[in-house]
Design an enzyme around this catalytic site. Structure first.
Site, PDB file in Angstrom:
ATOM      1  N   ARG A 150       0.859  -1.193   0.000  1.00  0.00           N
ATOM      2  CA  ARG A 150       0.000   0.000   0.000  1.00  0.00           C
ATOM      3  C   ARG A 150       0.890   1.236   0.000  1.00  0.00           C
ATOM      4  O   ARG A 150       0.641   2.184  -0.720  1.00  0.00           O
ATOM      5  CB  ARG A 150      -0.933  -0.034   1.210  1.00  0.00           C
ATOM      6  CG  ARG A 150      -2.206  -0.862   0.999  1.00  0.00           C
ATOM      7  CD  ARG A 150      -1.943  -2.287   0.526  1.00  0.00           C
ATOM      8  NE  ARG A 150      -3.131  -3.099   0.379  1.00  0.00           N
ATOM      9  CZ  ARG A 150      -3.614  -3.952   1.304  1.00  0.00           C
ATOM     10  NH1 ARG A 150      -2.943  -4.141   2.443  1.00  0.00           N
ATOM     11  NH2 ARG A 150      -4.713  -4.636   1.085  1.00  0.00           N
ATOM     12  N   ASP A 194       0.421  -7.298  -3.285  1.00  0.00           N
ATOM     13  CA  ASP A 194      -0.987  -6.989  -3.021  1.00  0.00           C
ATOM     14  C   ASP A 194      -1.568  -6.286  -4.248  1.00  0.00           C
ATOM     15  O   ASP A 194      -0.878  -6.111  -5.250  1.00  0.00           O
ATOM     16  CB  ASP A 194      -1.143  -6.138  -1.746  1.00  0.00           C
ATOM     17  CG  ASP A 194      -2.426  -6.496  -0.999  1.00  0.00           C
ATOM     18  OD1 ASP A 194      -3.501  -6.430  -1.608  1.00  0.00           O
ATOM     19  OD2 ASP A 194      -2.341  -6.848   0.195  1.00  0.00           O
ATOM     20  N   HIS A 244      -6.167 -10.581  -3.617  1.00  0.00           N
ATOM     21  CA  HIS A 244      -5.206  -9.471  -3.515  1.00  0.00           C
ATOM     22  C   HIS A 244      -4.128  -9.581  -4.588  1.00  0.00           C
ATOM     23  O   HIS A 244      -2.937  -9.423  -4.309  1.00  0.00           O
ATOM     24  CB  HIS A 244      -4.576  -9.439  -2.114  1.00  0.00           C
ATOM     25  CG  HIS A 244      -5.524  -8.947  -1.054  1.00  0.00           C
ATOM     26  ND1 HIS A 244      -6.004  -7.657  -1.020  1.00  0.00           N
ATOM     27  CD2 HIS A 244      -6.104  -9.576   0.004  1.00  0.00           C
ATOM     28  CE1 HIS A 244      -6.822  -7.503   0.010  1.00  0.00           C
ATOM     29  NE2 HIS A 244      -6.914  -8.655   0.653  1.00  0.00           N
ATOM     30  N   ASP A 265      -6.393 -14.624   2.355  1.00  0.00           N
ATOM     31  CA  ASP A 265      -7.498 -13.839   2.927  1.00  0.00           C
ATOM     32  C   ASP A 265      -8.293 -13.125   1.837  1.00  0.00           C
ATOM     33  O   ASP A 265      -7.801 -12.914   0.731  1.00  0.00           O
ATOM     34  CB  ASP A 265      -6.948 -12.792   3.914  1.00  0.00           C
ATOM     35  CG  ASP A 265      -5.984 -11.823   3.238  1.00  0.00           C
ATOM     36  OD1 ASP A 265      -5.171 -12.281   2.412  1.00  0.00           O
ATOM     37  OD2 ASP A 265      -6.040 -10.614   3.517  1.00  0.00           O
ATOM     38  N   GLU A 266      -9.505 -12.764   2.171  1.00  0.00           N
ATOM     39  CA  GLU A 266     -10.322 -11.831   1.399  1.00  0.00           C
ATOM     40  C   GLU A 266     -10.309 -12.133  -0.095  1.00  0.00           C
ATOM     41  O   GLU A 266      -9.962 -11.272  -0.899  1.00  0.00           O
ATOM     42  CB  GLU A 266      -9.836 -10.396   1.665  1.00  0.00           C
ATOM     43  CG  GLU A 266      -9.965 -10.010   3.133  1.00  0.00           C
ATOM     44  CD  GLU A 266      -9.473  -8.594   3.440  1.00  0.00           C
ATOM     45  OE1 GLU A 266     -10.097  -7.947   4.288  1.00  0.00           O
ATOM     46  OE2 GLU A 266      -8.464  -8.153   2.839  1.00  0.00           O
ATOM     47  N   TRP A 309      -6.587 -13.716  12.248  1.00  0.00           N
ATOM     48  CA  TRP A 309      -6.688 -12.238  12.241  1.00  0.00           C
ATOM     49  C   TRP A 309      -8.103 -11.745  12.456  1.00  0.00           C
ATOM     50  O   TRP A 309      -8.315 -10.673  12.985  1.00  0.00           O
ATOM     51  CB  TRP A 309      -6.103 -11.674  10.951  1.00  0.00           C
ATOM     52  CG  TRP A 309      -6.924 -11.872   9.714  1.00  0.00           C
ATOM     53  CD1 TRP A 309      -7.002 -13.016   8.975  1.00  0.00           C
ATOM     54  CD2 TRP A 309      -7.767 -10.918   9.067  1.00  0.00           C
ATOM     55  NE1 TRP A 309      -7.837 -12.829   7.903  1.00  0.00           N
ATOM     56  CE2 TRP A 309      -8.331 -11.539   7.936  1.00  0.00           C
ATOM     57  CE3 TRP A 309      -8.105  -9.586   9.322  1.00  0.00           C
ATOM     58  CZ2 TRP A 309      -9.213 -10.900   7.062  1.00  0.00           C
ATOM     59  CZ3 TRP A 309      -8.982  -8.938   8.453  1.00  0.00           C
ATOM     60  CH2 TRP A 309      -9.518  -9.598   7.337  1.00  0.00           C
ATOM     61  N   TYR A 341      -3.648  -5.213  15.516  1.00  0.00           N
ATOM     62  CA  TYR A 341      -3.512  -4.398  14.307  1.00  0.00           C
ATOM     63  C   TYR A 341      -3.029  -2.996  14.704  1.00  0.00           C
ATOM     64  O   TYR A 341      -3.771  -2.204  15.265  1.00  0.00           O
ATOM     65  CB  TYR A 341      -4.841  -4.351  13.538  1.00  0.00           C
ATOM     66  CG  TYR A 341      -4.963  -5.503  12.562  1.00  0.00           C
ATOM     67  CD1 TYR A 341      -4.594  -6.787  12.931  1.00  0.00           C
ATOM     68  CD2 TYR A 341      -5.424  -5.308  11.260  1.00  0.00           C
ATOM     69  CE1 TYR A 341      -4.673  -7.851  12.041  1.00  0.00           C
ATOM     70  CE2 TYR A 341      -5.517  -6.365  10.362  1.00  0.00           C
ATOM     71  CZ  TYR A 341      -5.143  -7.633  10.756  1.00  0.00           C
ATOM     72  OH  TYR A 341      -5.222  -8.678   9.877  1.00  0.00           O
ATOM     73  N   PHE A 342      -1.788  -2.723  14.389  1.00  0.00           N
ATOM     74  CA  PHE A 342      -1.197  -1.449  14.793  1.00  0.00           C
ATOM     75  C   PHE A 342      -1.512  -0.335  13.783  1.00  0.00           C
ATOM     76  O   PHE A 342      -0.984   0.772  13.888  1.00  0.00           O
ATOM     77  CB  PHE A 342       0.317  -1.591  14.997  1.00  0.00           C
ATOM     78  CG  PHE A 342       0.690  -2.443  16.198  1.00  0.00           C
ATOM     79  CD1 PHE A 342      -0.278  -2.962  17.052  1.00  0.00           C
ATOM     80  CD2 PHE A 342       2.023  -2.720  16.480  1.00  0.00           C
ATOM     81  CE1 PHE A 342       0.071  -3.751  18.150  1.00  0.00           C
ATOM     82  CE2 PHE A 342       2.386  -3.495  17.577  1.00  0.00           C
ATOM     83  CZ  PHE A 342       1.406  -4.017  18.408  1.00  0.00           C
ATOM     84  N   TRP A 357      -0.492  -2.568   8.486  1.00  0.00           N
ATOM     85  CA  TRP A 357      -1.004  -2.315   7.127  1.00  0.00           C
ATOM     86  C   TRP A 357      -0.874  -0.822   6.859  1.00  0.00           C
ATOM     87  O   TRP A 357      -1.188   0.002   7.721  1.00  0.00           O
ATOM     88  CB  TRP A 357      -2.464  -2.766   7.023  1.00  0.00           C
ATOM     89  CG  TRP A 357      -2.656  -4.208   7.379  1.00  0.00           C
ATOM     90  CD1 TRP A 357      -3.107  -4.715   8.563  1.00  0.00           C
ATOM     91  CD2 TRP A 357      -2.377  -5.346   6.548  1.00  0.00           C
ATOM     92  NE1 TRP A 357      -3.133  -6.088   8.508  1.00  0.00           N
ATOM     93  CE2 TRP A 357      -2.694  -6.496   7.284  1.00  0.00           C
ATOM     94  CE3 TRP A 357      -1.890  -5.494   5.237  1.00  0.00           C
ATOM     95  CZ2 TRP A 357      -2.544  -7.793   6.772  1.00  0.00           C
ATOM     96  CZ3 TRP A 357      -1.742  -6.773   4.725  1.00  0.00           C
ATOM     97  CH2 TRP A 357      -2.069  -7.902   5.484  1.00  0.00           C
ATOM     98  N   THR A 358      -0.434  -0.475   5.644  1.00  0.00           N
ATOM     99  CA  THR A 358       0.041   0.907   5.470  1.00  0.00           C
ATOM    100  C   THR A 358      -0.806   1.763   4.517  1.00  0.00           C
ATOM    101  O   THR A 358      -0.298   2.724   3.936  1.00  0.00           O
ATOM    102  CB  THR A 358       1.508   0.889   4.989  1.00  0.00           C
ATOM    103  OG1 THR A 358       1.579   0.126   3.766  1.00  0.00           O
ATOM    104  CG2 THR A 358       2.417   0.283   6.025  1.00  0.00           C
ATOM    105  N   GLU A 359      -2.094   1.430   4.372  1.00  0.00           N
ATOM    106  CA  GLU A 359      -2.953   2.303   3.549  1.00  0.00           C
ATOM    107  C   GLU A 359      -2.803   3.762   3.958  1.00  0.00           C
ATOM    108  O   GLU A 359      -2.740   4.662   3.118  1.00  0.00           O
ATOM    109  CB  GLU A 359      -4.426   1.912   3.715  1.00  0.00           C
ATOM    110  CG  GLU A 359      -4.844   0.644   2.997  1.00  0.00           C
ATOM    111  CD  GLU A 359      -4.758  -0.580   3.894  1.00  0.00           C
ATOM    112  OE1 GLU A 359      -3.958  -0.571   4.862  1.00  0.00           O
ATOM    113  OE2 GLU A 359      -5.493  -1.553   3.631  1.00  0.00           O
TER     114      GLU A 359
HETATM  115  C1  ACM Z   1      -5.956  -9.068   6.596  1.00  0.00           C
HETATM  116  O1  ACM Z   1      -5.932  -8.135   7.405  1.00  0.00           O
HETATM  117  N1  ACM Z   1      -6.654  -8.976   5.471  1.00  0.00           N
HETATM  118  C2  ACM Z   1      -5.229 -10.285   6.829  1.00  0.00           C
END
Ligand code: ACM
Ligand code: ZN
Length: 509
Positions: free
Chosen positions: A143, A172, A245, A307-308, A374, A399-400, A449-451
């Site tokens: 991201r 991703d 992803h 995932d997802e 998660w 989740y930081f 996660w760096t969005e």
């Molecule tokens: C995740 O946060 N989609 C693993």
């Protein structure tokens, strides 16, 4: 050192056992470091870490730092003892990593006497080992992208707090970040997006920055990072996301999708319908990609995401529907499971094991798969019940990328609220997990996660001080945890972060 000074060192994570002996080791008297033969810990490795603590002088020097490798504690390979005496410091362990942890602890004992500008370590005896074998931190470089210099610093931060695993999220929708020589378009095309969403997804009139963005690591750079991490005692788990992803990869090789594309690397966040098609051609492609990944990363695990993954395209894809029929699968969930098992089997044949996010439970786990839980801890509990190893990283509190404060002054974050105390009081083993299954919980991990983290300083701000709470949760004796005492130690570390120009969230009290 004057008598008013505090003997108790601010150690994070707290050691299992510590006895203060009174008195001090005076670093100005430091004379020599003696390392065991055949150890990765060498004089050249250690001296630069301790030279800031003493001045070269003419006075008689009597203080030796002695590292001893012995046969102790083969059941706890990471254990060590540290003895700081008036004229000698001794670190003992059966392993190089144990010696390394002893050295890390020693460095945290050093205190500056402001009246004399001299450095001291309190005399003490420490006997120490970690509670969990897996102590991880993750970083999303898709991201937003972070250069090698920062990845090394991130690894330094992990080592400072006795983490042993760096989970490197390399692919991703928004960018493919690892050079694969057989498929150059993955980085020629897939590493670059045309622009990036400003602010939050879901706005009615989204705004974009209009600036091309991207980057990737060459294989030479990856090798350099792996060498660097290994020297610090950190294993890297690379993540190559599949089957979802995958937009960045599909923008480079649209023939691997169900529809044929064309696609662009995503410029917004979220989950996208276009994923890898489950056809043979995709599996061959992924095996070739993984061949190069395996050559770069010596660790036992490869993370395959999982995932997802929306099933929308698979439902109307002749290739995917044919796979369901041919292999007698009930539905698209079993198709995902089948697809992941093909990859898991391949990795096994190359002597590696897979880790996946907890969605890999749906449709059945691949044999030997480790589950990263998660979406809460339910997936982890289910995996443990099936006899699979588990790494706990529930959104709350691991989740930081979530907020550290409820005040309105915080930089934009994805949402959620994971304050320092929630991380500190968290237990990776759920209270209602059957005692017989505790053995399957290998440990825990913080995810970054760096969005909404556009640069290195923002990453630091989101991980400090929460990384220290997680470190103590994963290493120290839960029965000795004391939040007030922990905060006092964080206060000491905060001053060091400030001096080292590490950004941190300061309002944790
Ligand atoms: C995740 O946060 N989609 C693993
Ligand atoms: Zn398909």
């Amino acid at each position: 050192m004057n008598a008013q000074e505090n003997f108790t060192p601010a150690l994070i994570p707290a050691p299992q056992e510590m006895t203060l002996l009174g008195n001090w080791f005076e670093w100005d008297l430091f004379d020599e470091v003696v390392c065991p033969p055949q150890s990765t810990l060498t004089r050249e490795w250690i001296l630069p870490k301790i030279t800031p603590f003493f001045k070269a002088g003419t006075q008689t020097r009597t203080g030796t730092l002695l590292l001893v490798k012995d046969n102790l504690s083969t059941d706890r390979p990471e254990s060590y003892t540290l003895d700081i005496l008036k004229h000698q410091i001794i670190i003992r362990s059966g392993t190089d990593i144990g010696l390394q942890y002893g050295l890390t602890t020693l460095l945290q004992t050093v205190q500056l006497d402001s009246s004399t500008s001299k450095y001291y370590s309190p005399c003490l005896h420490i006997q120490d080992y970690p509670r969990y074998t897996y102590r991880g931190m993750h970083l999303d470089v898709c991201r937003h992208f972070f250069p090698v210099a920062f990845i090394k610093r991130y690894i330094d931060y992990l080592a400072m707090y006795k983490f042993n695993t760096f989970h490197w999220h390399l692919t991703d929708d928004q960018g493919w970040r690892i050079e694969i020589k057989r498929y150059p378009k993955l980085t020629d095309t897939g590493a670059w997006r045309s622009e990036t969403l400003l602010g939050k997804s879901g706005n009615e009139t989204p705004l974009f920055d209009g600036m091309p963005y991207g980057g990737f690591y060459t294989q030479e750079e990856i090798r350099e990072v792996v060498r660097y991490a290994t020297a610090q005692g950190i294993t890297i788990i690379p993540e190559i996301e599949l089957p979802g992803h995958a937009l960045a990869a599909l923008s480079a090789y649209p023939e691997l999708s169900c529809t044929g594309g064309p696609f662009q690397p995503a410029t917004t966040w979220g989950v996208f319908d276009d994923v890898y098609c489950t056809k043979e051609e995709t599996i061959t492609f992924l095996e070739h990609v993984l061949d190069e990944v395996i050559d770069l990363f010596p660790g036992p695990y490869i993370h395959i995401g999982g995932d997802e993954c929306p099933k929308t395209r698979w439902k109307s894809c002749p290739n995917c529907q044919k796979n369901i029929q041919t292999h007698g699968l009930a539905d698209e969930h079993e198709l995902q499971s089948w697809f992941i098992k093909q990859i898991a089997t391949y990795l096994q044949s190359r002597d590696r094991r897979i880790i996946g996010w907890d969605e890999i439970l749906e449709g059945g786990l691949a044999p030997d798969a480790t589950v990263m839980s998660w979406r809460g801890v339910a997936g982890g509990m289910e995996a443990a019940a099936q006899g699979h190893e588990v790494i706990m990283t529930p959104g709350n509190p691991c989740y930081f990328d979530h907020y550290q404060s409820r005040t309105a002054d915080q930089p934009l974050a994805i949402g959620g609220y994971n304050p320092l105390e929630a991380v500190y009081t968290w237990d990776p083993v759920p209270a209602d997990l059957d005692t017989a299954l505790h053995q399957y919980i290998l440990g825990g991990q913080g995810n970054v996660w760096t969005e909404y983290m556009l640069d290195e300083k923002h990453v630091e701000y989101m991980i400090f001080p929460r990384i220290t709470a997680l470190a103590e949760t994963l290493w120290s004796n839960p029965e000795q945890k004391d939040y007030a005492h922990f905060l006092d130690r964080v206060d000491v570390h905060q001053k060091r972060w400030h001096q080292a120009d590490i950004r941190y969230f300061p309002y944790y009290r």
